[in-house]
Design a protein around this motif. Structure first.
Motif, PDB file in Angstrom:
ATOM      1  N   LEU A  85     -10.939 -20.268  -2.011  1.00 47.05           N
ATOM      2  CA  LEU A  85     -10.718 -19.795  -0.635  1.00 47.05           C
ATOM      3  C   LEU A  85      -9.266 -19.407  -0.410  1.00 47.05           C
ATOM      4  CD1 LEU A  85     -12.688 -22.261   1.653  1.00 47.05           C
ATOM      5  CD2 LEU A  85     -12.923 -19.770   1.653  1.00 47.05           C
ATOM      6  N   ALA A  86      -8.368 -20.242  -0.915  1.00 52.68           N
ATOM      7  CA  ALA A  86      -6.940 -19.986  -0.711  1.00 52.68           C
ATOM      8  C   ALA A  86      -6.517 -18.699  -1.398  1.00 52.68           C
ATOM      9  CB  ALA A  86      -6.115 -21.165  -1.220  1.00 52.68           C
ATOM     10  N   ALA A  87      -7.121 -18.430  -2.542  1.00 49.22           N
ATOM     11  CA  ALA A  87      -6.754 -17.225  -3.282  1.00 49.22           C
ATOM     12  C   ALA A  87      -7.470 -15.993  -2.750  1.00 49.22           C
ATOM     13  CB  ALA A  87      -7.064 -17.418  -4.770  1.00 49.22           C
ATOM     14  N   SER A  88      -8.474 -16.192  -1.917  1.00 46.99           N
ATOM     15  CA  SER A  88      -9.210 -15.062  -1.352  1.00 46.99           C
ATOM     16  C   SER A  88      -8.439 -14.524  -0.148  1.00 46.99           C
ATOM     17  CB  SER A  88     -10.596 -15.521  -0.886  1.00 46.99           C
ATOM     18  OG  SER A  88     -10.497 -16.138   0.398  1.00 46.99           O
ATOM     19  N   PRO A  89      -8.770 -13.308   0.275  1.00 52.08           N
ATOM     20  CA  PRO A  89      -8.065 -12.779   1.461  1.00 52.08           C
ATOM     21  C   PRO A  89      -8.764 -13.148   2.765  1.00 52.08           C
ATOM     22  CG  PRO A  89      -9.374 -11.069   0.430  1.00 52.08           C
ATOM     23  CD  PRO A  89      -9.637 -12.311  -0.359  1.00 52.08           C
ATOM     24  N   LEU A  90      -9.619 -14.160   2.766  1.00 54.13           N
ATOM     25  CA  LEU A  90     -10.492 -14.391   3.919  1.00 54.13           C
ATOM     26  C   LEU A  90      -9.820 -15.153   5.052  1.00 54.13           C
ATOM     27  CD1 LEU A  90     -13.703 -15.195   1.867  1.00 54.13           C
ATOM     28  CD2 LEU A  90     -13.153 -13.078   3.075  1.00 54.13           C
ATOM     29  N   THR A  91      -8.677 -15.779   4.802  1.00 54.89           N
ATOM     30  CA  THR A  91      -7.887 -16.521   5.806  1.00 54.89           C
ATOM     31  C   THR A  91      -8.725 -17.402   6.733  1.00 54.89           C
ATOM     32  OG1 THR A  91      -7.842 -14.630   7.315  1.00 54.89           O
ATOM     33  CG2 THR A  91      -5.980 -14.874   5.849  1.00 54.89           C
ATOM     34  N   PRO A  92      -9.326 -18.456   6.182  1.00 57.79           N
ATOM     35  CA  PRO A  92     -10.015 -19.409   7.045  1.00 57.79           C
ATOM     36  C   PRO A  92      -9.025 -20.079   7.995  1.00 57.79           C
ATOM     37  CG  PRO A  92      -9.822 -20.284   4.813  1.00 57.79           C
ATOM     38  CD  PRO A  92      -9.349 -18.854   4.763  1.00 57.79           C
ATOM     39  N   ALA A  93      -9.511 -20.444   9.188  1.00 56.55           N
ATOM     40  CA  ALA A  93      -8.651 -21.136  10.152  1.00 56.55           C
ATOM     41  C   ALA A  93      -8.534 -22.611   9.801  1.00 56.55           C
ATOM     42  CB  ALA A  93      -9.205 -20.979  11.562  1.00 56.55           C
ATOM     43  N   ALA A  94      -9.555 -23.167   9.165  1.00 61.75           N
ATOM     44  CA  ALA A  94      -9.528 -24.576   8.785  1.00 61.75           C
ATOM     45  C   ALA A  94     -10.521 -24.816   7.660  1.00 61.75           C
ATOM     46  CB  ALA A  94      -9.876 -25.455   9.979  1.00 61.75           C
ATOM     47  N   VAL A  95     -10.201 -25.766   6.807  1.00 62.21           N
ATOM     48  CA  VAL A  95     -11.088 -26.124   5.686  1.00 62.21           C
ATOM     49  C   VAL A  95     -11.160 -27.646   5.627  1.00 62.21           C
ATOM     50  CG1 VAL A  95     -11.572 -25.834   3.232  1.00 62.21           C
ATOM     51  CG2 VAL A  95     -10.199 -24.117   4.429  1.00 62.21           C
ATOM     52  N   GLU A  96     -12.339 -28.177   5.908  1.00 58.55           N
ATOM     53  CA  GLU A  96     -12.510 -29.629   5.980  1.00 58.55           C
ATOM     54  C   GLU A  96     -13.594 -30.074   5.010  1.00 58.55           C
ATOM     55  OE1 GLU A  96     -11.112 -31.966   8.656  1.00 58.55           O
ATOM     56  OE2 GLU A  96      -9.600 -30.400   8.482  1.00 58.55           O
ATOM     57  N   VAL A  97     -13.478 -31.308   4.590  1.00 59.07           N
ATOM     58  CA  VAL A  97     -14.530 -31.857   3.748  1.00 59.07           C
ATOM     59  C   VAL A  97     -14.914 -33.231   4.270  1.00 59.07           C
ATOM     60  CG1 VAL A  97     -13.145 -33.093   2.022  1.00 59.07           C
ATOM     61  CG2 VAL A  97     -15.289 -32.020   1.347  1.00 59.07           C
ATOM     62  N   ASP A  98     -16.180 -33.571   4.102  1.00 53.70           N
ATOM     63  CA  ASP A  98     -16.666 -34.913   4.431  1.00 53.70           C
ATOM     64  C   ASP A  98     -17.301 -35.487   3.171  1.00 53.70           C
ATOM     65  OD1 ASP A  98     -17.406 -37.155   5.959  1.00 53.70           O
ATOM     66  OD2 ASP A  98     -19.406 -36.313   6.302  1.00 53.70           O
ATOM     67  N   LEU A  99     -16.749 -36.569   2.688  1.00 61.06           N
ATOM     68  CA  LEU A  99     -17.284 -37.223   1.496  1.00 61.06           C
ATOM     69  C   LEU A  99     -17.730 -38.626   1.898  1.00 61.06           C
ATOM     70  CD1 LEU A  99     -14.399 -36.237  -0.980  1.00 61.06           C
ATOM     71  CD2 LEU A  99     -16.629 -35.112  -0.763  1.00 61.06           C
ATOM     72  N   PRO A 100     -18.976 -38.750   2.333  1.00 61.38           N
ATOM     73  CA  PRO A 100     -19.459 -40.066   2.759  1.00 61.38           C
ATOM     74  C   PRO A 100     -19.497 -41.019   1.565  1.00 61.38           C
ATOM     75  CG  PRO A 100     -20.990 -38.303   3.339  1.00 61.38           C
ATOM     76  CD  PRO A 100     -20.013 -37.728   2.371  1.00 61.38           C
ATOM     77  N   PRO A 101     -19.613 -42.316   1.827  1.00 66.57           N
ATOM     78  CA  PRO A 101     -19.523 -43.280   0.739  1.00 66.57           C
ATOM     79  C   PRO A 101     -20.674 -43.181  -0.248  1.00 66.57           C
ATOM     80  CG  PRO A 101     -20.088 -44.359   2.806  1.00 66.57           C
ATOM     81  CD  PRO A 101     -19.733 -42.954   3.131  1.00 66.57           C
ATOM     82  N   GLY A 102     -21.780 -42.539   0.139  1.00 67.27           N
ATOM     83  CA  GLY A 102     -22.828 -42.329  -0.833  1.00 67.27           C
ATOM     84  C   GLY A 102     -23.797 -43.487  -0.963  1.00 67.27           C
ATOM     85  N   ASN A 103     -23.716 -44.439  -0.059  1.00 64.60           N
ATOM     86  CA  ASN A 103     -24.660 -45.555  -0.122  1.00 64.60           C
ATOM     87  C   ASN A 103     -25.452 -45.669   1.179  1.00 64.60           C
ATOM     88  OD1 ASN A 103     -22.662 -46.290   1.578  1.00 64.60           O
ATOM     89  ND2 ASN A 103     -22.436 -48.372   0.791  1.00 64.60           N
ATOM     90  N   ASN A 157     -22.033 -44.706  15.532  1.00 64.95           N
ATOM     91  CA  ASN A 157     -22.299 -44.657  14.090  1.00 64.95           C
ATOM     92  C   ASN A 157     -23.585 -43.881  13.812  1.00 64.95           C
ATOM     93  OD1 ASN A 157     -20.078 -46.164  13.768  1.00 64.95           O
ATOM     94  ND2 ASN A 157     -21.076 -47.941  12.882  1.00 64.95           N
ATOM     95  N   GLU A 158     -23.508 -43.051  12.828  1.00 67.89           N
ATOM     96  CA  GLU A 158     -24.699 -42.340  12.411  1.00 67.89           C
ATOM     97  C   GLU A 158     -24.795 -42.468  10.908  1.00 67.89           C
ATOM     98  OE1 GLU A 158     -24.317 -38.254  13.691  1.00 67.89           O
ATOM     99  OE2 GLU A 158     -23.486 -38.953  15.602  1.00 67.89           O
ATOM    100  N   PRO A 159     -26.000 -42.362  10.385  1.00 68.67           N
ATOM    101  CA  PRO A 159     -26.096 -42.407   8.926  1.00 68.67           C
ATOM    102  C   PRO A 159     -25.317 -41.246   8.335  1.00 68.67           C
ATOM    103  CG  PRO A 159     -28.274 -42.343   9.967  1.00 68.67           C
ATOM    104  CD  PRO A 159     -27.272 -42.117  11.037  1.00 68.67           C
ATOM    105  N   ALA A 160     -24.665 -41.507   7.246  1.00 65.52           N
ATOM    106  CA  ALA A 160     -23.880 -40.459   6.608  1.00 65.52           C
ATOM    107  C   ALA A 160     -24.801 -39.401   6.023  1.00 65.52           C
ATOM    108  CB  ALA A 160     -23.027 -41.066   5.511  1.00 65.52           C
ATOM    109  N   GLY A 161     -24.411 -38.157   6.169  1.00 64.92           N
ATOM    110  CA  GLY A 161     -25.172 -37.069   5.569  1.00 64.92           C
ATOM    111  C   GLY A 161     -24.696 -36.843   4.147  1.00 64.92           C
ATOM    112  N   PRO A 162     -25.113 -35.728   3.554  1.00 65.66           N
ATOM    113  CA  PRO A 162     -24.607 -35.399   2.218  1.00 65.66           C
ATOM    114  C   PRO A 162     -23.144 -34.991   2.296  1.00 65.66           C
ATOM    115  CG  PRO A 162     -25.905 -33.593   3.092  1.00 65.66           C
ATOM    116  CD  PRO A 162     -25.999 -34.699   4.091  1.00 65.66           C
ATOM    117  N   ALA A 163     -22.459 -35.077   1.178  1.00 69.25           N
ATOM    118  CA  ALA A 163     -21.073 -34.606   1.145  1.00 69.25           C
ATOM    119  C   ALA A 163     -21.061 -33.121   1.473  1.00 69.25           C
ATOM    120  CB  ALA A 163     -20.476 -34.853  -0.228  1.00 69.25           C
ATOM    121  N   MET A 164     -20.080 -32.703   2.248  1.00 68.23           N
ATOM    122  CA  MET A 164     -20.128 -31.337   2.739  1.00 68.23           C
ATOM    123  C   MET A 164     -18.733 -30.741   2.898  1.00 68.23           C
ATOM    124  SD  MET A 164     -22.092 -30.076   6.154  1.00 68.23           S
ATOM    125  CE  MET A 164     -23.733 -30.379   5.515  1.00 68.23           C
ATOM    126  N   LEU A 165     -18.646 -29.444   2.579  1.00 72.23           N
ATOM    127  CA  LEU A 165     -17.441 -28.677   2.857  1.00 72.23           C
ATOM    128  C   LEU A 165     -17.742 -27.817   4.076  1.00 72.23           C
ATOM    129  CD1 LEU A 165     -14.601 -27.718   1.499  1.00 72.23           C
ATOM    130  CD2 LEU A 165     -15.935 -25.717   0.828  1.00 72.23           C
TER     131      LEU A 165
END
Lengths: 426, 490
Positions: A225-243, A254-262
């Motif tokens: 993404l950084a090397a692309s010319p697309l200029t995102p305003a924000a890039v976030e990731v959620d990496l739940p604990p997986g259990n 509190n909500e159950p964690a979803g899948p890891a997501m960008l």
């Protein structure tokens, strides 16, 4: 020292109640100055009496940082609120420190403007956001509070009011003391008002979300993404604990964690945003993991992955070292650790279970900090339950600490402002 | 005598070639880009690396003499004016790009690295360093850090302070200290990087600089719109901003400045224009196309509009603007380059007032400005051979700053305070404000050895006046001025 004197100075003061604490330390008095001059008079009075002072906005992050050694007077900034100047068409605003950010944004949106700051603590005041240097996903494009603050007025420990910067975006006259105040946790002065650079509200916004499976995959996508010319305003990731362990959402409970997501935010024109989203989908998509384009952020967007019972961490690392950092943290912790953050910047937040024994937490922190040392990586504890907060080294190493002590010594030689709350015992 | 001992020590530590004592050579360093102020340095040292800077500063500390850092010497506020009894530390030999880290979008450079060299080094890979002062072909990154330099594109992308994430600095007591996050975005503690940038060399010398690299935009469109009047051009900029568009640059030149540029470089702007507006849009192609259409529509009062997307035609549009300062030499023997800031919406009113001030003094003022952020560069024209002309020009130039401050603006948007505007700083800041700023200075440099006499108002020293200035005075600029500066972006 009598309450009357504080009240005479600030215009409003009372004896502290049970809720008036900072990191577990009870305050003696609460004073709420209504004007900068009252704040100045209050601080002068406190200095004369040798009273320690901690400023408080909404209190959303008041327990962040090391508990101050003492809190004689809590300075409530609630009456230092309101939009002071908002000239039409200049894309700048001057606001009182006690103004809730949400209220400011509401005012600005009427003229199609915004302060490009979206910190997770939504109830926060302008002063609180400045004092903690708190930012959210938009920091990817617009930076941190220090990048948007163009002028500031504050009261010094000795009760002198001082200003730096100004009301125009471009200005190099004098030292920019606003930089120093941002993220200083109330240890150098108490902000009375701030002038910010504003930006136009974008015409269109859309989020691209995509499941991810491994942290190193996130690094690859962020680099693409950084090397692309697309200029995102924000890039976030959620990496739940997986259990399946619930992750605090801060707002929705509190909500159950979803899948890891960008999730990637695009802002721009009505035509441009969808086009850039589709181009990003092509760039990041895989047969098995098709990105979705949505016009609402995922529920975890811009929220900390920790709640009141957790030890909340902030890790700031070179973005390419995200995967190694997550591995380092999870290995050190030995328990599932939810991680979330602005991956384009390398700013991550994580939660350790607050019920871990304090020596164990100290060990985890030491391992992580050792792993990050010399790699431009830092790990600070933002918040923690009371026993851990009092005993852990929440801040860890800081580059240039000796100079920071010298700055503190100049601005507050008697250590009356938020004593002990900041790095290195400042 | 102290300096003789110092010179011997530094010859021993840094080698003979790094130490200049010969008066004729020292004299070549007597001023920076603002030649009205001159003072021959007591000693000139050219270190090769951070340790060389440290050795020099330590020697200054031990000998209790002041030091001044100098990059390429292009600054426009006499911020690098040497001390007659001190050491000038020239970073010109510290030109190594120490690291390029594309995955983390950072480069680490020495202070003497030329601004444009960073973009040259990473350009082929599709990256660049965003701050682009007009002197970027010769000014140094270290100078940019000292002055918090901007550039024509800072209206969208910000200043040096937004693109430098960490520093190694040599403090006045000779310690090399790492500040800031470096390859990361945030480090714990006070933002010392943030306050060091723009402190004009008064807090120490940057010896290594971590710069953020930006992705080169996919598309760039430069628009030239010719208007009958400056008011119309200014109104177009207001309309562009009100529409929520974010130009990467928005520059205006008035008729006098256009005339000078035509005389100097035949830029071929539309004849008869009272003002030209140059707007640059950059970003993803699809956004630039939409914005170009919108900007063109908002320039409805223009009598001619040209757009260019290929580099050559874009450069042709920029040529007149970029040559403007030097070009003024074609229409006036001498001139003062002023740098002031106003709220953008006060533009029309302030320009009328400048015109009034100028005609009352019988002086011509050419206007070139960064319209997007209200940064004015009035060029006050005069003939130094004419008795009293310099005085009148200085009076107009000073009155323009007063005007900027009275409208809520600033005495400097990018050239810095230096020596030149130190006496004007109290227009913006009261005694308490200045005393508070001095607290920071005292934290870094309690003995005041780093670049003394700059930024803060002090009694004027006689060494600061001198050769080349036709009359005792302040901001006179001889014709040889090129308009380039470390802190300058016109």
């Amino acid at each position: 020292m009598s309450l009357d004197l504080l009240e005479a100075a600030a215009g409003m003061a009372r004896a502290a109640g049970p809720a008036d604490t900072v990191g577990g330390r009870p305050a003696k008095y609460v004073a709420a100055p209504g004007r900068p001059e009252q704040l100045a008079a209050l601080l002068a009075r406190c200095a004369a009496e040798g009273l320690t002072v901690v400023p408080r906005g909404d209190g959303s992050k008041l327990d962040w940082g090391t508990p101050p050694s003492t809190v004689d007077v809590l300075v409530d900034t609630a009456r230092l609120a309101g939009v002071l100047e908002h000239p039409e068409g200049d894309l700048v605003v001057t606001v009182g420190a006690g103004t809730p950010l949400r209220a400011l944004q509401a005012v600005l949106s009427r003229t199609g403007e915004r302060l490009a700051l979206d910190p997770p603590s939504e109830e926060a005041t302008v002063g609180g956001v400045l004092a903690t240097g708190e930012a959210g996903p938009l920091a990817h494009t617009y930076g941190f509070p220090r990048d948007l603050l163009i002028g500031v007025q504050f009261a010094r420990a000795d009760g002198v009011l001082a200003s730096s910067g100004g009301k125009v975006v471009k200005n190099v006259a004098g030292y920019d003391l606003g930089k120093l105040l941002c993220g200083s946790y109330g240890t150098l002065g108490v902000v009375t008002s701030a002038t910010f650079r504003l930006h136009p509200l974008p015409v269109a916004r859309a989020w691209l979300t995509r499941p991810v499976h491994r942290p190193d995959q996130v690094v690859e996508m962020v680099e693409a993404l950084a090397a692309s010319p697309l200029t995102p305003a924000a890039v976030e990731v959620d990496l739940p604990p997986g259990n399946g362990r619930p992750v605090p959402r801060q707002r929705g409970g509190n909500e159950p964690a979803g899948p890891a997501m960008l999730a990637v935010l695009f802002e721009g024109s009505a035509l441009g945003v969808p086009a850039r989203c589709h181009a990003a989908a092509e760039l990041l998509g895989a047969e098995s993991d098709q990105p979705s384009i949505v016009d609402e952020p995922p529920p975890w967007w811009g929220r900390y992955p920790f709640g009141a019972a957790d030890v909340g961490l902030r890790l700031s690392v070179p973005p390419a070292e995200l995967a190694a950092t997550v591995a380092l943290l999870r290995e050190a912790a030995g328990v599932p650790v939810p991680v979330r953050g602005s991956v384009g910047l390398g700013v991550l937040h994580a939660a350790l279970p607050g019920d871990l024994p304090v020596p164990r937490l100290a060990e985890i922190l030491a391992t992580v900090r050792e792993g990050l040392a010399g790699r431009d990586g830092w790990c600070v504890v933002l918040c923690a339950p009371a026993p851990a907060r009092a005993e852990l080294d929440l801040w860890g190493p800081a580059p240039g600490l000796a100079l920071m002590h010298r700055v503190k010594e100049q601005f507050d030689p008697r250590r009356l402002l938020s004593p002990g709350r900041f790095v290195g015992g400042i | 005598m102290t300096l003789d001992v110092l010179a011997r020590r530094l010859r021993r530590d840094l080698g003979d070639g790094a130490v200049i004592t010969d008066p004729a050579t020292r004299r070549t360093y007597e001023c920076d880009g603002l030649t009205a102020y001159r003072s021959m340095p007591g000693l000139v040292v050219l270190p090769e690396d951070a340790e060389g800077v440290q050795a020099t500063v330590r020697a200054c500390r031990d000998a209790r003499v002041p030091f001044v850092a100098r990059g390429s010497g292009t600054g426009l506020s006499a911020g690098a004016l040497p001390e007659a009894d001190g050491v000038l530390i020239v970073t010109a030999r510290m030109r190594r790009i120490l690291d390029v880290d594309l995955p983390n979008r950072r480069a680490v450079v020495e202070p003497g690295v030329i601004n444009l060299e960073v973009s040259r080094a990473v350009g082929p890979a599709g990256w660049y360093y965003a701050p682009d002062p007009s002197s970027q072909q010769i000014c140094s990154i270290g100078g940019n850090v000292a002055e918090n330099s901007g550039g024509a594109h800072c209206v969208k992308y910000g200043f040096t302070v937004h693109h430098v994430t960490g520093l190694e600095v040599c403090t006045a007591d000779g310690e090399l200290v790492r500040l800031g996050a470096g390859r990361a975005a945030q480090a714990p503690g006070y933002d010392l990087t943030g306050v060091f940038i723009g402190s004009e060399g008064t807090l120490g010398i940057a010896t290594k600089i971590w710069v953020r690299l930006s992705r080169s935009p996919q598309a760039v469109c430069t628009i030239l719109a010719a208007f009958a009047s400056v008011e119309q051009a200014g109104a177009a900029v207001s309309a562009i901003v009100a529409a929520g568009l974010r130009p990467a640059a928005a520059e205006i030149m008035d008729a006098l400045a256009i005339g000078a540029a035509e005389a100097a470089v035949s830029c071929g702007y539309p004849p008869g224009a009272g003002a030209v507006l140059i707007v640059e849009l950059d970003g993803p192609e699809v956004e630039v196309e939409a914005e170009t259409a919108a900007v063109t529509a908002l320039c409805g009062e223009a009598f001619e509009i040209r757009t260019a997307t290929d580099p050559q035609r874009r450069a042709a549009i920029w040529r007149g603007r970029k040559s403007a300062f030097a070009a003024v030499g074609r229409i006036s023997r001498d001139y003062i380059v002023q740098d002031g800031v106003i709220p953008r919406t006060a533009l029309a009113e302030v320009l009328r007032e400048i015109e009034r001030l100028a005609s009352a003094a019988g002086i011509r003022v050419a206007n070139v400005f960064h319209a997007g952020d209200g940064n004015l560069h009035p060029l006050v024209l005069y003939d130094g051979t004419e008795p009293g002309a310099l005085g009148r020009a200085e009076q107009v130039s000073g009155a323009i700053l007063d005007l900027c401050v009275s409208r809520g603006g600033s005495i400097t948007g990018e050239h810095g305070v230096g020596v030149d505007k130190a006496a004007k700083l109290p227009l913006m800041f009261g005694p308490d404000d200045l005393a508070t700023m001095r607290l920071l200075r005292d934290a870094f440099d309690p003995d005041g050895r780093a670049n003394p006499g700059k930024v803060f108002p002090t009694p004027r020293r006689c060494a600061e006046r001198g050769g080349g200035v036709p009359a005792p005075g302040r901001a006179a600029v001889p014709t040889a001025r090129t308009g380039d500066g470390d802190g300058e972006s016109a």
